[in-house]
Write an enzyme that holds these catalytic residues in place. Structure first.
Site, PDB file in Angstrom:
ATOM      1  N   LYS A  80     -89.527 -76.218 -16.364  1.00 31.35           N
ATOM      2  CA  LYS A  80     -90.616 -75.459 -15.786  1.00 31.35           C
ATOM      3  C   LYS A  80     -91.748 -76.117 -15.704  1.00 31.35           C
ATOM      4  CE  LYS A  80     -90.804 -70.935 -14.252  1.00 31.35           C
ATOM      5  NZ  LYS A  80     -89.816 -69.948 -13.893  1.00 31.35           N
TER       6      LYS A  80
ATOM      7  N   GLY B 212     -94.576 -57.294  -6.548  1.00 31.03           N
ATOM      8  CA  GLY B 212     -94.673 -58.514  -5.845  1.00 31.03           C
ATOM      9  C   GLY B 212     -93.392 -58.689  -5.132  1.00 31.03           C
TER      10      GLY B 212
HETATM   11  P1  NAD Z   1     -95.651 -62.092  -7.594  1.00 31.12           P
HETATM   12  O1  NAD Z   1     -96.611 -62.791  -8.138  1.00 31.12           O
HETATM   13  O2  NAD Z   1     -94.914 -62.218  -6.065  1.00 31.12           O
HETATM   14  O3  NAD Z   1     -95.601 -60.691  -8.136  1.00 31.12           O
HETATM   15  C1  NAD Z   1     -96.017 -60.153  -9.276  1.00 31.12           C
HETATM   16  C2  NAD Z   1     -96.749 -59.045  -9.408  1.00 31.12           C
HETATM   17  O4  NAD Z   1     -96.893 -58.378 -10.457  1.00 31.12           O
HETATM   18  C3  NAD Z   1     -98.063 -58.817  -8.739  1.00 31.12           C
HETATM   19  O5  NAD Z   1     -98.089 -58.027  -7.606  1.00 31.12           O
HETATM   20  C4  NAD Z   1     -99.016 -58.867  -9.653  1.00 31.12           C
HETATM   21  O6  NAD Z   1    -100.309 -57.929  -9.244  1.00 31.12           O
HETATM   22  C5  NAD Z   1     -98.246 -57.767 -10.599  1.00 31.12           C
HETATM   23  N1  NAD Z   1     -98.703 -57.786 -12.109  1.00 31.12           N
HETATM   24  C6  NAD Z   1     -98.936 -58.756 -12.977  1.00 31.12           C
HETATM   25  N2  NAD Z   1     -99.297 -58.312 -13.969  1.00 31.12           N
HETATM   26  C7  NAD Z   1     -99.050 -57.112 -13.932  1.00 31.12           C
HETATM   27  C8  NAD Z   1     -98.962 -55.831 -14.944  1.00 31.12           C
HETATM   28  N3  NAD Z   1     -99.413 -56.057 -16.288  1.00 31.12           N
HETATM   29  N4  NAD Z   1     -98.738 -54.592 -14.658  1.00 31.12           N
HETATM   30  C9  NAD Z   1     -98.158 -54.500 -13.237  1.00 31.12           C
HETATM   31  N5  NAD Z   1     -98.261 -55.380 -12.539  1.00 31.12           N
HETATM   32  C10 NAD Z   1     -98.621 -56.836 -12.791  1.00 31.12           C
HETATM   33  O7  NAD Z   1     -94.176 -62.556  -8.667  1.00 31.12           O
HETATM   34  P2  NAD Z   1     -92.789 -62.505  -8.492  1.00 31.12           P
HETATM   35  O8  NAD Z   1     -92.124 -63.605  -7.754  1.00 31.12           O
HETATM   36  O9  NAD Z   1     -92.346 -61.208  -7.864  1.00 31.12           O
HETATM   37  O10 NAD Z   1     -92.468 -62.614  -9.967  1.00 31.12           O
HETATM   38  C11 NAD Z   1     -92.480 -61.726 -10.895  1.00 31.12           C
HETATM   39  C12 NAD Z   1     -91.457 -61.868 -12.117  1.00 31.12           C
HETATM   40  O11 NAD Z   1     -90.314 -62.503 -11.901  1.00 31.12           O
HETATM   41  C13 NAD Z   1     -92.283 -63.155 -12.906  1.00 31.12           C
HETATM   42  O12 NAD Z   1     -92.134 -62.898 -14.324  1.00 31.12           O
HETATM   43  C14 NAD Z   1     -91.321 -64.314 -12.420  1.00 31.12           C
HETATM   44  O13 NAD Z   1     -91.379 -65.358 -13.268  1.00 31.12           O
HETATM   45  C15 NAD Z   1     -90.121 -63.429 -12.348  1.00 31.12           C
HETATM   46  N6  NAD Z   1     -89.241 -64.281 -11.661  1.00 31.12           N
HETATM   47  C16 NAD Z   1     -89.313 -64.428 -10.605  1.00 31.12           C
HETATM   48  C17 NAD Z   1     -88.360 -65.052  -9.532  1.00 31.12           C
HETATM   49  C18 NAD Z   1     -88.552 -65.093  -7.990  1.00 31.12           C
HETATM   50  O14 NAD Z   1     -87.565 -65.400  -7.398  1.00 31.12           O
HETATM   51  N7  NAD Z   1     -89.855 -65.043  -7.407  1.00 31.12           N
HETATM   52  C19 NAD Z   1     -86.949 -65.498 -10.011  1.00 31.12           C
HETATM   53  C20 NAD Z   1     -87.023 -65.134 -11.614  1.00 31.12           C
HETATM   54  C21 NAD Z   1     -87.902 -64.438 -12.295  1.00 31.12           C
END
Ligand code: NAD
Length: 354
Positions: free
Chosen positions: A81, A184
């Site tokens: 990562k 998100g």
């Molecule tokens: P993203 O940036 O698209 O969305 C994250 C959202 O969370 C944003 O809208 C942000 O404003 C919101 N946020 C941040 N802190 C917050 C809080 N305290 N309370 C409420 N909302 C909050 O990111 P994503 O791709 O949707 O990823 C979300 C999570 O999933 C992360 O932890 C990421 O590591 C994990 N993840 C993502 C993927 C992927 O395919 N994108 C895969 C595995 C894990």
């Protein structure tokens, strides 16, 4: 920055690179936890960290999580990562992306990157101008690859349905109340899939307008971000950042199930026992959220190594997520060990670290 090997999250990581490029202002950490099963694959997080030690902890924890995630998903990939430390305004420039691409390339394929929080497909395209070891690149309709978010969301949706059946005896999602933290790419996708199944949704995001817009699209309600964890619900689905399940927050949960996509939801492994003591079913994060890495890993293996894989392979592997969770929950119930410990043990065996 403190020495990484003194961090409590250091877990015999094979390699930890601190990258600083003076010309572009790029500061990044690339952590390779294990390459036992293949190149360390895991996305790059672009984030503003209050202190560099927090960035190091994130890189160490996230890369170990990727070792576990890739192993449990049956992928021939290890765990890595990267985190890019952005300034307060989260400024990300083409020169920084180019320098980051050079840093990935310099590792000669030991690390394979993709999107994570704060990264877009366009960023991956920019990085791919400098390195071949990038996935999550734009793909055509029906082709594998591209934004991993929708694939991650699908796996989580299937996992939530399995959890609702296991813990609540729910035959379907109609009327099951799900509190979604983070709207998100992943949280939004999960919410849309659940809404189509008739789940009752409560949404929150630190970007309140984002949560409200999604709530009106889906006929759901939204609450302020600091309320979502205590919102009474059947399923709490964390899809924002990690370390939200702590000895302080777990007693406040008002749910029967925790199942969501955020990486590293448990602040400490011991917090899994607190969930179990409260009778809350936990879907280990790196098992339920593997859909995206399944998609982009197969994309990488097809492009770099000529593997013959298609969307059916991707969907077939994602469809195995609920069964994998069931196995973990059954072992947890049979042994009395918390679900996260059961999953960690399985993953450690797979990467030769039991
Ligand atoms: P993203 O940036 O698209 O969305 C994250 C959202 O969370 C944003 O809208 C942000 O404003 C919101 N946020 C941040 N802190 C917050 C809080 N305290 N309370 C409420 N909302 C909050 O990111 P994503 O791709 O949707 O990823 C979300 C999570 O999933 C992360 O932890 C990421 O590591 C994990 N993840 C993502 C993927 C992927 O395919 N994108 C895969 C595995 C894990």
């Amino acid at each position: 920055m403190p020495a990484f090997w003194t961090e409590s999250d250091y877990d015999a990581h094979e390699r930890v690179e601190l990258v600083h490029d003076r010309a572009s202002g790029l500061t990044a950490i690339i952590a390779l936890h294990s390459t036992h099963l293949g190149p360390g694959a895991g996305g790059t997080r672009f984030w503003h960290y209050a202190d560099p030690a927090g960035a190091m902890r994130d890189a160490l924890r996230l890369s170990r999580g990727m070792s576990y995630k890739n192993a449990m998903a049956g992928l021939p990939m290890g765990g890595g990562k990267a985190v890019v430390l952005l300034d307060h305004d989260r400024t990300k420039t083409p020169a920084m992306l180019a320098a980051f691409g050079d840093a990935v390339e310099a590792l000669g394929g030991q690390y394979v990157t993709a999107e994570d929080v704060g990264a877009s497909e366009a960023d991956m395209v920019a990085i791919s101008q400098r390195s071949a070891h990038v996935c999550g690149l734009p793909s055509g309709e029906g082709e594998i690859g591209g934004d991993p978010g929708p694939f991650t969301a699908r796996g989580i949706y299937l996992g939530i349905k399995a959890a609702a059946a296991h813990a609540l005896g729910a035959g379907d999602m109609r009327g099951v109340r799900v509190a979604v933290q983070g709207c998100g790419s992943v949280g939004g996708g999960v919410a849309r899939l659940l809404a189509a199944d008739g789940a009752e949704l409560v949404l929150a995001d630190i970007d309140g307008a984002r949560a409200q817009a999604l709530a009106s699209e889906l006929g759901a309600t939204s609450v302020p971000a600091d309320q979502i964890l205590v919102t009474p619900c059947d399923v709490f689905s964390p899809n924002a950042l990690g370390a939200i399940l702590t000895d302080a927050s777990i007693p406040q949960l008002a749910c029967r199930v925790v199942a969501g996509g955020a990486n590293n939801q448990l602040a400490r492994a011991a917090d899994g026992a607190l969930l179990a003591e409260r009778g809350i079913l936990y879907a280990p994060d790196y098992v339920i959220n593997a859909g995206g890495i399944i998609n982009v890993s197969l994309e990488y293996l097809a492009r770099q190594h000529g593997a013959s894989v298609d969307m059916e392979d991707v969907q077939g592997r994602i469809d195995q997520i609920p069964g994998r969770l069931q196995t973990i929950w059954q072992q947890s119930e049979a042994t009395g060990r918390p679900a996260n410990e059961v999953a960690d043990r399985m993953a450690q065996e797979l990467i030769g670290r039991a």
